[in-house]
Design a protein around this motif. Structure first.
Motif, mmCIF file in Angstrom:
data_model
loop_
_atom_site.group_PDB
_atom_site.id
_atom_site.type_symbol
_atom_site.label_atom_id
_atom_site.label_comp_id
_atom_site.label_asym_id
_atom_site.label_seq_id
_atom_site.Cartn_x
_atom_site.Cartn_y
_atom_site.Cartn_z
ATOM 1 N N PHE A 97 0.632 -1.170 0.036
ATOM 2 C CA PHE A 97 0.158 -0.027 0.013
ATOM 3 C C PHE A 97 0.880 1.309 0.012
ATOM 4 O O PHE A 97 1.935 1.220 0.309
ATOM 5 C CB PHE A 97 -0.970 0.137 1.285
ATOM 6 C CG PHE A 97 -1.961 -0.925 1.147
ATOM 7 C CD1 PHE A 97 -3.085 -0.661 0.651
ATOM 8 C CD2 PHE A 97 -1.675 -2.256 1.896
ATOM 9 C CE1 PHE A 97 -4.272 -1.703 0.585
ATOM 10 C CE2 PHE A 97 -2.642 -3.328 1.973
ATOM 11 C CZ PHE A 97 -4.027 -3.014 1.453
ATOM 12 N N GLN A 98 0.387 2.192 -0.475
ATOM 13 C CA GLN A 98 0.907 3.624 -0.426
ATOM 14 C C GLN A 98 0.017 4.431 0.477
ATOM 15 O O GLN A 98 -0.986 4.810 0.131
ATOM 16 C CB GLN A 98 0.994 4.319 -1.754
ATOM 17 C CG GLN A 98 1.656 3.531 -2.963
ATOM 18 C CD GLN A 98 1.636 4.153 -4.238
ATOM 19 O OE1 GLN A 98 0.607 4.996 -4.409
ATOM 20 N NE2 GLN A 98 2.498 3.680 -5.355
ATOM 21 N N GLY A 99 0.809 4.848 1.414
ATOM 22 C CA GLY A 99 0.354 5.720 2.465
ATOM 23 C C GLY A 99 -0.675 5.288 3.492
ATOM 24 O O GLY A 99 -1.457 5.872 4.052
ATOM 25 N N THR B 73 -12.706 0.028 2.270
ATOM 26 C CA THR B 73 -12.097 -0.905 1.417
ATOM 27 C C THR B 73 -11.772 -0.243 0.067
ATOM 28 O O THR B 73 -10.771 -0.567 -0.527
ATOM 29 C CB THR B 73 -13.175 -1.990 1.077
ATOM 30 O OG1 THR B 73 -13.353 -2.837 2.091
ATOM 31 C CG2 THR B 73 -12.997 -2.939 -0.171
ATOM 32 N N PHE B 74 -12.428 0.708 -0.457
ATOM 33 C CA PHE B 74 -12.241 1.404 -1.685
ATOM 34 C C PHE B 74 -11.154 2.519 -1.686
ATOM 35 O O PHE B 74 -10.171 2.299 -2.548
ATOM 36 C CB PHE B 74 -13.507 2.335 -2.013
ATOM 37 C CG PHE B 74 -14.770 1.606 -2.540
ATOM 38 C CD1 PHE B 74 -14.954 0.979 -3.585
ATOM 39 C CD2 PHE B 74 -15.700 1.570 -1.306
ATOM 40 C CE1 PHE B 74 -16.226 0.530 -3.788
ATOM 41 C CE2 PHE B 74 -16.884 0.688 -1.625
ATOM 42 C CZ PHE B 74 -17.039 0.150 -2.704
ATOM 43 N N THR B 75 -10.780 2.904 -0.305
ATOM 44 C CA THR B 75 -9.558 3.778 -0.399
ATOM 45 C C THR B 75 -8.249 3.039 -0.477
ATOM 46 O O THR B 75 -7.209 3.300 -1.048
ATOM 47 C CB THR B 75 -9.768 4.466 1.078
ATOM 48 O OG1 THR B 75 -10.644 5.297 1.186
ATOM 49 C CG2 THR B 75 -8.408 5.421 1.434
ATOM 50 N N ALA B 76 -8.351 1.694 0.206
ATOM 51 C CA ALA B 76 -7.255 1.051 0.483
ATOM 52 C C ALA B 76 -6.984 0.269 -0.890
ATOM 53 O O ALA B 76 -5.816 0.065 -1.263
ATOM 54 C CB ALA B 76 -7.463 -0.469 1.592
ATOM 55 N N LEU B 77 -7.935 -0.075 -1.440
ATOM 56 C CA LEU B 77 -7.784 -0.958 -2.871
ATOM 57 C C LEU B 77 -7.150 0.247 -4.065
ATOM 58 O O LEU B 77 -6.498 -0.192 -4.654
ATOM 59 C CB LEU B 77 -9.022 -1.375 -3.443
ATOM 60 C CG LEU B 77 -9.600 -2.644 -2.865
ATOM 61 C CD1 LEU B 77 -10.912 -2.922 -3.199
ATOM 62 C CD2 LEU B 77 -8.531 -3.928 -2.963
ATOM 63 N N GLU B 78 -7.622 1.401 -3.867
ATOM 64 C CA GLU B 78 -6.939 2.508 -4.714
ATOM 65 C C GLU B 78 -5.683 2.526 -4.318
ATOM 66 O O GLU B 78 -4.741 3.065 -5.382
ATOM 67 C CB GLU B 78 -7.972 3.772 -4.553
ATOM 68 C CG GLU B 78 -9.038 3.626 -5.204
ATOM 69 C CD GLU B 78 -9.931 4.817 -4.872
ATOM 70 O OE1 GLU B 78 -9.721 5.704 -4.009
ATOM 71 O OE2 GLU B 78 -11.158 4.961 -5.474
ATOM 72 N N ARG B 79 -5.118 2.655 -3.316
ATOM 73 C CA ARG B 79 -3.765 2.750 -2.787
ATOM 74 C C ARG B 79 -2.840 1.537 -3.137
ATOM 75 O O ARG B 79 -1.757 1.485 -2.604
ATOM 76 C CB ARG B 79 -3.606 3.206 -1.411
ATOM 77 C CG ARG B 79 -4.440 4.584 -1.402
ATOM 78 C CD ARG B 79 -4.132 5.283 0.135
ATOM 79 N NE ARG B 79 -4.903 6.769 0.046
ATOM 80 C CZ ARG B 79 -4.757 7.485 1.014
ATOM 81 N NH1 ARG B 79 -4.124 7.057 2.392
ATOM 82 N NH2 ARG B 79 -5.429 8.485 1.013
ATOM 83 N N MET B 80 -3.331 0.259 -3.327
ATOM 84 C CA MET B 80 -2.737 -0.678 -3.540
ATOM 85 C C MET B 80 -1.610 -0.922 -4.709
ATOM 86 O O MET B 80 -2.205 -0.366 -5.864
ATOM 87 C CB MET B 80 -3.543 -2.005 -3.356
ATOM 88 C CG MET B 80 -3.968 -2.457 -2.059
ATOM 89 S SD MET B 80 -4.657 -4.355 -2.057
ATOM 90 C CE MET B 80 -3.103 -5.142 -2.309
ATOM 91 N N LYS B 81 -0.482 -1.540 -4.775
ATOM 92 C CA LYS B 81 0.150 -1.601 -6.039
ATOM 93 C C LYS B 81 -0.681 -2.482 -6.988
ATOM 94 O O LYS B 81 -1.385 -3.569 -6.520
ATOM 95 C CB LYS B 81 1.557 -2.301 -5.681
ATOM 96 C CG LYS B 81 2.427 -1.488 -4.970
ATOM 97 C CD LYS B 81 3.801 -2.121 -4.696
ATOM 98 C CE LYS B 81 4.762 -1.383 -4.045
ATOM 99 N NZ LYS B 81 6.068 -1.761 -3.627
#
Length: 258
Positions: free
Chosen positions: A5-7, A24-32
């Protein structure tokens, strides 16, 4: 565990597991991109409609919490398309996704998978040997859930399936798409209860069928982390995401003692 993850800092981390307190949406958006080998998702079924069910012989509310409520059919389907699209971004080219659900949500999930560019491989019917009785007596007793197994709809995708092991544990016969077993055992709820907790045997079979030791498995609605416990028992790496701190504490305890 690597950095996926980023950030976002992990809520809990050990040498094979990482839990993240996040939407969930925020985390998935920040995954490589393309960083996980398999996804198991047990999203909200949206069955909290103020109805009545049965638990331990007593009438109880079917309401699970605000996370299990939604206003319109359009909103439900948009929710499913959005998280399924984000999952596709983080799934490796040869990876697969498993999604569980009931009639309240699984048909939307199936359509969303096709709309977002997946190919459905199997429609698993999980038949429960001890479902709660139907108190209203106005329809058949609900005793099954559906688990959809899918991969990216790309002709070059070569998903993994341990056919020989599935045949072996099925007494030398091809395993069919109807799996029969009990609801979650009380011993699996030693550290607390989650209203939609899946039994460990179910996740272990899914992992053994579609991953190998050392693979990275993501659960974007991890709840009490049955997926994570199964990963620890079978030698997989685990990433769990949930926006409920109480459930992550429950996950943490289960992972520590797995």
């Amino acid at each position: 565990m690597g950095v996926y993850f980023q950030g976002i800092k992990p809520y809990y981390k050990d040498n094979v597991s990482a839990l993240f307190l996040s939407d969930t949406f925020t985390a998935l958006e920040r995954m490589k991109p393309e960083c996980v080998d398999m996804i198991f998702a047990d999203p909200p079924y949206f069955l909290s409609n103020d109805g009545i069910s049965c638990s331990g012989g007593k009438a109880v509310s079917v309401n699970k919490g605000d996370w299990d409520k939604i206003d319109t059919l359009e909103e439900k389907h948009r929710f499913n398309r959005d998280w399924i699209r984000l999952c596709k971004h983080v799934l490796k080219p040869n990876g697969t996704i498993w999604i569980s659900g009931t009639l309240h949500n699984i048909y939307s999930v199936g359509m969303a998978l096709e709309q977002e560019g997946y190919k459905i491989l199997n429609n698993i019917t999980w038949q429960k040997t001890n479902p709660p009785p139907n108190l209203a007596c106005r329809c058949f007793t609900h005793s099954t859930e559906t688990i959809l197994w899918a991969r990216k709809n790309d002709k070059n995708s070569k998903h993994y399936f341990n056919y020989s092991l599935m045949k072996e544990i099925n007494n030398g016969k091809q395993m069919k798409d109807v799996w029969t077993g009990s609801l979650t055992k009380p011993i699996e709820k030693t550290f607390g209860k989650h209203p939609t907790q899946k039994p460990l045997y179910l996740l272990e079979r899914i992992l053994l069928a579609s991953t190998v030791a050392g693979n990275v498995v993501l659960d974007p609605f991890c709840g009490s982390s049955t997926t994570g416990v199964a990963c620890k028992k079978t030698g997989r790496y685990y990433i769990g995401i949930d926006n409920n701190q109480e459930y992550l504490e429950l996950s943490k305890e289960r992972l520590i003692h797995a």
